[in-house]
Design a protein around this motif. Sequence first.
Motif, PDB file in Angstrom:
ATOM      1  N   GLN A 236      51.060-130.293  69.111  1.00  0.00           N
ATOM      2  CA  GLN A 236      51.040-131.509  68.304  1.00  0.00           C
ATOM      3  C   GLN A 236      52.043-132.485  68.909  1.00  0.00           C
ATOM      4  OE1 GLN A 236      51.812-130.372  64.217  1.00  0.00           O
ATOM      5  NE2 GLN A 236      49.635-130.318  63.746  1.00  0.00           N
ATOM      6  N   PHE A 237      51.661-133.740  68.951  1.00  0.00           N
ATOM      7  CA  PHE A 237      52.521-134.789  69.511  1.00  0.00           C
ATOM      8  C   PHE A 237      52.936-134.454  70.947  1.00  0.00           C
ATOM      9  CE2 PHE A 237      53.431-134.507  64.902  1.00  0.00           C
ATOM     10  CZ  PHE A 237      52.807-135.696  64.509  1.00  0.00           C
ATOM     11  N   GLY A 238      52.034-133.783  71.664  1.00  0.00           N
ATOM     12  CA  GLY A 238      52.286-133.468  73.058  1.00  0.00           C
ATOM     13  C   GLY A 238      53.211-132.294  73.305  1.00  0.00           C
ATOM     14  N   ARG A 239      53.551-131.546  72.255  1.00  0.00           N
ATOM     15  CA  ARG A 239      54.455-130.399  72.397  1.00  0.00           C
ATOM     16  C   ARG A 239      53.908-129.234  71.569  1.00  0.00           C
ATOM     17  NH1 ARG A 239      60.117-132.571  70.306  1.00  0.00           N
ATOM     18  NH2 ARG A 239      60.631-130.375  70.668  1.00  0.00           N
ATOM     19  N   SER A 240      54.221-128.017  72.006  1.00  0.00           N
ATOM     20  CA  SER A 240      53.865-126.861  71.180  1.00  0.00           C
ATOM     21  C   SER A 240      54.703-126.902  69.910  1.00  0.00           C
ATOM     22  CB  SER A 240      54.128-125.564  71.939  1.00  0.00           C
ATOM     23  OG  SER A 240      55.517-125.377  72.160  1.00  0.00           O
ATOM     24  N   ILE A 241      54.105-126.515  68.788  1.00  0.00           N
ATOM     25  CA  ILE A 241      54.838-126.616  67.524  1.00  0.00           C
ATOM     26  C   ILE A 241      56.025-125.656  67.505  1.00  0.00           C
ATOM     27  CG2 ILE A 241      52.790-127.380  66.269  1.00  0.00           C
ATOM     28  CD1 ILE A 241      52.599-124.559  65.081  1.00  0.00           C
ATOM     29  N   PHE A 244      59.560-127.180  67.999  1.00  0.00           N
ATOM     30  CA  PHE A 244      60.231-127.962  66.963  1.00  0.00           C
ATOM     31  C   PHE A 244      61.285-127.097  66.262  1.00  0.00           C
ATOM     32  CE2 PHE A 244      55.993-130.099  67.069  1.00  0.00           C
ATOM     33  CZ  PHE A 244      56.441-131.300  67.605  1.00  0.00           C
TER      34      PHE A 244
END
Length: 345
Positions: A236-241, A244
Amino acid sequence: MRPTREQEELRTAVRSVLARHEGAAAWGPLTEQIGVAALAVPAAYGGLGCGQAEIAVVAEELGRSLSPVPYLGSAVLTVTALLASGDWEACARLLPGLADGSAVGALAWAETGGWEPAAIGTVSEGSCLSGRKEYVLAGPARPDVHLAFARENGRLGLYELLGPGVTFTPVTTLDRTRPLARVELDRAPARLLAADGDAVLARVRDVAATVLAAEQVGGAERALEETVRHARQRVQFGRSIGSFQAVKHRLADLYATVEAARSLALAAAHTDAEPQAAAAAKAVCSEAYETVAGEMIQLHGGIGITWEHPAHDHLKRAHGSARLFGPPAVHRSRIADALGLNAPC
């Protein structure tokens, strides 16, 4: 409490069989190739004479795969009840078949009032039993060896059911991976195995709690592994969740929860199902599995809410297992009783 080389080899063998054989089809290879049903049976009766640590290794692997095989009901509950009964004639007659997997056993214990000994209302009238048993851990087929707890003149005993007068009905359960049945007894002929049923039931309950705790740890571990894998792959948003911070913290908390539960499960197994250790393991492992299974659905997002997703199987198994043999509060109360904390002031 580090696993021995033999225990690790046992784990590898069980996991390999479960990877090749799905569902109930795994029972044959598990008993014939590995001998899982013989672990708790003494060598004198055709078994392997292993301890609770080895039995727990198998239970943990079965929990990881959500296997429906009758290990807990037959190889654990039925075998433990027979050995605790002290009826060596019955042991010599029944244990060899249970050990080699040619026979499957079931123990009729709980009733509508739950798992507590006081809830057992099935009565013995001479050599016949009448009553209804619930939550019997048995597959769709009628068991070959069937034991039941009942009362005669208020005294609890363990009986072997001998045939007619027994209605065995598989029931629909929320957890499709845990086959259960209802057993109705209408003056069913039975043979008394142990007159001191309270002592037998106490031992059966401690062993059942210990083995189920190991199974719950296996399920929680697998649920966490699947959740971590999803967090690494879901972008998501270009990154693996999983990158986060909020997700990292939740996963770290789940890891700590699983490892704490594992410690108690190992302690119970290595103390040969000592009552307080068994009760603590059952209470903590039940809550740990429920926590991890719930977070598994949440961290999988929309796909986790889908009814067909494996996360739901873990959630149902976790909730069902938490109430099997009594919910966490009951086992904590057992510990408090042992410590004198529930005594009236």
